[in-house]
Motif scaffolding. Structure first.
Motif, short mmCIF file in Angstrom:
data_model
loop_
_atom_site.label_atom_id
_atom_site.label_comp_id
_atom_site.label_asym_id
_atom_site.label_seq_id
_atom_site.Cartn_x
_atom_site.Cartn_y
_atom_site.Cartn_z
N LYS A 181 -9.20 37.51 -9.88
CA LYS A 181 -8.54 38.69 -9.35
C LYS A 181 -7.12 38.36 -8.86
CE LYS A 181 -10.45 42.65 -6.98
NZ LYS A 181 -11.28 43.06 -5.85
N PHE A 182 -7.02 37.15 -8.23
CA PHE A 182 -5.72 36.78 -7.66
C PHE A 182 -4.84 36.05 -8.66
CE2 PHE A 182 -8.40 37.25 -3.92
CZ PHE A 182 -7.63 38.16 -3.19
N PHE A 183 -5.44 35.05 -9.40
CA PHE A 183 -4.67 34.32 -10.40
C PHE A 183 -5.25 34.62 -11.77
CE2 PHE A 183 -5.09 31.66 -6.62
CZ PHE A 183 -3.76 31.61 -6.23
N PRO A 184 -4.51 35.18 -12.60
CA PRO A 184 -5.03 35.38 -13.96
C PRO A 184 -5.29 34.00 -14.59
CG PRO A 184 -2.94 36.53 -13.61
CD PRO A 184 -3.19 35.74 -12.40
N ARG A 185 -6.31 33.93 -15.47
CA ARG A 185 -6.74 32.69 -16.08
C ARG A 185 -5.57 31.91 -16.68
NH1 ARG A 185 -12.02 30.93 -16.72
NH2 ARG A 185 -12.97 32.68 -15.69
N LYS A 186 -4.66 32.54 -17.25
CA LYS A 186 -3.50 31.91 -17.91
C LYS A 186 -2.68 31.08 -16.92
CE LYS A 186 -1.29 33.49 -22.01
NZ LYS A 186 -0.66 34.63 -22.66
N THR A 187 -2.44 31.70 -15.78
CA THR A 187 -1.65 31.02 -14.76
C THR A 187 -2.33 29.71 -14.36
OG1 THR A 187 -1.46 33.23 -13.92
CG2 THR A 187 -0.32 31.50 -12.70
N ILE A 188 -3.63 29.78 -14.18
CA ILE A 188 -4.38 28.57 -13.78
C ILE A 188 -4.22 27.49 -14.83
CG2 ILE A 188 -6.69 27.63 -13.40
CD1 ILE A 188 -7.36 30.18 -11.92
N HIS A 189 -4.33 27.83 -16.07
CA HIS A 189 -4.18 26.85 -17.15
C HIS A 189 -2.82 26.20 -17.13
CE1 HIS A 189 -7.70 28.29 -19.85
NE2 HIS A 189 -8.05 27.36 -18.95
N SER A 190 -1.80 26.97 -17.00
CA SER A 190 -0.45 26.37 -17.02
C SER A 190 -0.23 25.51 -15.78
CB SER A 190 0.62 27.46 -17.14
OG SER A 190 0.45 28.39 -16.12
N LEU A 191 -0.83 25.91 -14.69
CA LEU A 191 -0.72 25.12 -13.45
C LEU A 191 -1.36 23.74 -13.66
CD1 LEU A 191 0.36 25.76 -10.55
CD2 LEU A 191 -2.04 25.81 -9.87
N LEU A 192 -2.56 23.73 -14.23
CA LEU A 192 -3.27 22.48 -14.49
C LEU A 192 -2.46 21.59 -15.43
CD1 LEU A 192 -7.02 23.53 -14.77
CD2 LEU A 192 -5.94 22.04 -13.06
N LEU A 193 -1.89 22.19 -16.44
CA LEU A 193 -1.10 21.44 -17.41
C LEU A 193 0.10 20.78 -16.71
CD1 LEU A 193 -1.57 21.18 -20.48
CD2 LEU A 193 0.48 22.60 -20.75
N PHE A 194 0.71 21.57 -15.86
CA PHE A 194 1.87 21.07 -15.12
C PHE A 194 1.49 19.86 -14.26
CE2 PHE A 194 4.43 21.16 -11.21
CZ PHE A 194 5.67 20.89 -11.78
N LEU A 195 0.38 19.97 -13.53
CA LEU A 195 -0.08 18.89 -12.67
C LEU A 195 -0.37 17.64 -13.49
CD1 LEU A 195 -2.43 20.58 -10.05
CD2 LEU A 195 -0.25 19.44 -9.65
N PHE A 196 -0.98 17.82 -14.66
CA PHE A 196 -1.31 16.70 -15.53
C PHE A 196 -0.05 15.97 -15.97
CE2 PHE A 196 -2.05 15.06 -19.84
CZ PHE A 196 -3.03 14.13 -19.54
N LYS A 197 0.97 16.73 -16.32
CA LYS A 197 2.23 16.14 -16.75
C LYS A 197 2.86 15.34 -15.62
CE LYS A 197 3.58 19.42 -20.32
NZ LYS A 197 4.31 20.70 -20.48
N CYS A 198 2.81 15.93 -14.45
CA CYS A 198 3.39 15.25 -13.28
C CYS A 198 2.74 13.90 -13.05
CB CYS A 198 3.18 16.09 -12.01
SG CYS A 198 4.39 17.37 -11.84
N SER A 199 1.40 13.86 -13.07
CA SER A 199 0.73 12.59 -12.79
C SER A 199 1.00 11.56 -13.89
CB SER A 199 -0.78 12.77 -12.58
OG SER A 199 -1.27 13.70 -13.47
N LEU A 200 1.15 12.04 -15.11
CA LEU A 200 1.48 11.13 -16.20
C LEU A 200 2.84 10.47 -15.95
CD1 LEU A 200 -0.40 10.72 -18.62
CD2 LEU A 200 1.36 11.80 -20.02
N LEU A 201 3.77 11.28 -15.53
CA LEU A 201 5.12 10.79 -15.23
C LEU A 201 5.06 9.74 -14.11
CD1 LEU A 201 7.94 11.64 -16.37
CD2 LEU A 201 8.28 12.74 -14.15
N LEU A 202 4.30 10.07 -13.10
CA LEU A 202 4.16 9.18 -11.94
C LEU A 202 3.60 7.82 -12.37
CD1 LEU A 202 4.77 10.04 -8.98
CD2 LEU A 202 2.32 9.77 -8.59
N LEU A 203 2.58 7.89 -13.24
CA LEU A 203 1.93 6.67 -13.73
C LEU A 203 2.93 5.79 -14.46
CD1 LEU A 203 -1.17 6.17 -13.38
CD2 LEU A 203 -1.25 6.31 -15.89
#
Ligand SMILES: *[C@@H]1O[C@H](CO)[C@@H](O)[C@H](O)[C@H]1NC(C)=O
Ligand SMILES: *[C@@H]1O[C@H](CO)[C@@H](O)[C@H](O)[C@H]1NC(C)=O
Ligand SMILES: *[C@@H]1O[C@H](CO)[C@@H](O)[C@H](O)[C@H]1NC(C)=O
Ligand SMILES: *[C@@H]1O[C@H](CO)[C@@H](O)[C@H](O)[C@H]1NC(C)=O
Ligand SMILES: *[C@@H]1O[C@H](CO)[C@@H](O)[C@H](O)[C@H]1NC(C)=O
Length: 457
Positions: free
Chosen positions: A11-33
């Motif tokens: 209701k608050f976050f459409p499914r799409k937004t959640i997916h892109s958020l997760l993708l973004f976090l994954f990229k960030c941690s890869l960069l950090l590594l």
């Protein structure tokens, strides 16, 4: 339930937004590594290419400074030992001052672990001058170059020199009791280190109570050594200090135990800790018939009356002159030991008592206050009991006062006494850890440094 939550989130976050958020976090941690990995490689390279870091400088025992020991003319130390037969009108002191001041080996001792018996001597209570001199010659912080020294030790055996002239029933003069001290100061004041400081970085050990060196008028007791003008700035170590003189540090009377290793100290501590103490208190002492209303006679009589709780070792005559196993046996078997003042306020017996794990009972505050603080701390109540001598004269029962302490309180005080043993014994200088000699010399070097710094300000 989970579905319910999903539904609400949707209701608050459409499914799409959640997916892109997760993708973004994954990229960030890869960069950090990747960054971390790069950093690791970089630091590894710099470690491999740079020279190894210098080894950490171990903290040195001598950071506080080095000690220079004067090579005095032999008249002020070695000759006194050589003439040991002549130091006392009645008995030869040769045995007493042998073994670098430890005296002859003890031959009869109370039952104790066999391995410790060879570390016991009949040490004279006034032998510290010889002991300190022998120890300081082996000191790791001794220097033979006056230029590099912080402190200057004067190995003059003042007490040994003056001792003979203290016997009042001989007709010795004030001059007899002073001439060696005067001669020594005359020699000292021409030495270059002295001329640089007028003695403010010098120290000496007096193996007798300070009162033996504080004669004010010719007809009084003792030598006037401490009052000689050149002595003013010299720091004095002494077995009983003048509590008002900040130039003096008191050091423990020597006892007979001179352990050769840390292991022996620990064995002794285990031994005294495990003793079954069957008497409440002990009194070791002698009547002084010449003294009217002698307090020690009163204690002796009191103790003989309290057979159930007090153990007496009557030293009248010369019975305890050379020490007897009976004394140590009594201390080892008692919770407390009575320590009245004698000719001076302090007593060697206090240290014999504490060495046996027995708790000293003082009757004069001055027997312990402002004395031995470097070694015993400044809270005598933690390891001793005080009963005013006037109260005892007025009928206060020592037994009842001592019985008033709970087993727990007695245990705590005894543990404190035993924990202090390593601080007040004199080892043989071959590594028992810090002993009384080390604490005294560290203390005196620190005092000299502090004085210098406050003078500079
Ligand atoms: C005393 O202080 C001065 C100046 O700081 C210094 O040069 C000297 O070495 C010090 N002496 C001692 C004994 O510490
Ligand atoms: C000390 O001097 C007094 C008086 O001059 C004399 O009677 C006494 O015998 C002398 N004592 C000694 C031990 O020489
Ligand atoms: C030492 O004492 C003498 C005489 O009192 C004085 O002249 C001299 O300046 C003093 N020296 C030092 C280093 O304090
Ligand atoms: C002390 O007494 C207890 C109990 O009586 C005994 O078991 C123990 O062996 C004794 N310890 C010593 C050192 O005598
Ligand atoms: C010890 O007992 C005797 C005899 O009862 C008595 O005269 C004396 O005063 C007592 N001594 C002390 C110090 O209590």
């Amino acid at each position: 339930m989970l579905e319910n939550l999903n539904f609400k989130l949707d209701k608050f976050f459409p499914r799409k937004t959640i997916h892109s958020l997760l993708l973004f976090l994954f990229k960030c941690s890869l960069l950090l590594l990747i960054l971390l990995l790069l950093f690791q490689i970089y630091s590894l390279r710099s470690i491999l290419s740079s020279p190894p870091p210098p080894p950490l400088k171990p903290p040195s025992r001598c950071d506080a400074g080095l000690v220079y020991v004067y090579d005095l003319p032999p008249a002020f130390n070695a000759d006194l030992l050589r003439n040991c037969r002549d130091l006392d009108p009645w008995i030869s002191k040769c045995n007493t001052l042998s073994n670098a001041g430890f005296g002859p080996r003890a031959t009869s001792l109370p039952a104790m672990p066999e391995s410790l018996t060879s570390s016991w001597y009949w040490t004279d209570m006034f032998a510290a001058e010889v002991m300190y001199h022998a120890r300081i010659m082996k000191h790791e912080c001794r220097t033979t170059e006056p230029e590099s020294a912080t402190a200057f030790y004067i190995p003059f055996y003042a007490g040994v020199a003056v001792g003979k002239y203290l016997f009042t029933n001989r007709n010795y003069t004030a001059r007899d009791r002073d001439y060696q001290c005067e001669d020594m100061l005359t020699w000292l004041k021409d030495q270059p280190p002295w001329r640089r400081s007028n003695g403010s970085d010098h120290f000496i050990l007096l193996g007798r109570m300070t009162w033996d060196f504080r004669r004010k008028r010719d007809e009084d007791w003792g030598s006037s050594f401490v009052y000689m003008p050149l002595m003013k700035q010299i720091v004095r170590l002494t077995i009983e200090r003048d509590p008002w003189d900040h130039g003096e540090i008191s050091v423990p009377y020597p006892t007979g135990f001179h352990p050769k290793s840390k292991l022996e100290v620990d064995q002794w501590i285990d031994f005294v800790t495990s003793r079954n103490r069957t008497s409440l208190f002990t009194f070791v002492g002698a009547k002084r018939n010449k003294i009217k209303d002698d307090f020690r006679s009163l204690l002796l009589s009191y103790c003989f009356n309290e057979t159930g709780s007090c153990r007496v070792v009557d030293c009248s005559g010369s019975r305890c002159y050379k020490g007897t196993p009976e004394i140590q046996e009594a201390f080892l078997g008692s919770d407390f030991c009575l320590q009245p003042r004698g000719d001076a306020h302090t007593r060697r017996s206090t240290f014999d008592c504490m060495l046996a794990g027995s708790i000293p009972v003082f009757f004069w505050r001055r027997s312990i206050e402002h004395q031995y603080e470097l070694f015993l701390g400044d809270e005598p109540d933690r390891f001793s009991v005080f009963i005013d001598w006037k109260d005892v004269r007025n009928g206060v029962s020592i037994r009842k006062v001592l019985e008033g302490y709970s087993r727990e309180e007695v245990r705590r005080m005894r543990e404190k006494v035993i924990s202090l043993i390593p601080n007040f014994i004199y080892g043989d200088g071959n590594g028992i850890g810090k002993d009384a000699f080390d604490i005294a010399t560290d203390g005196v070097i620190k005092k000299i440094k502090d004085q210098n710094e406050s003078n500079m300000r």
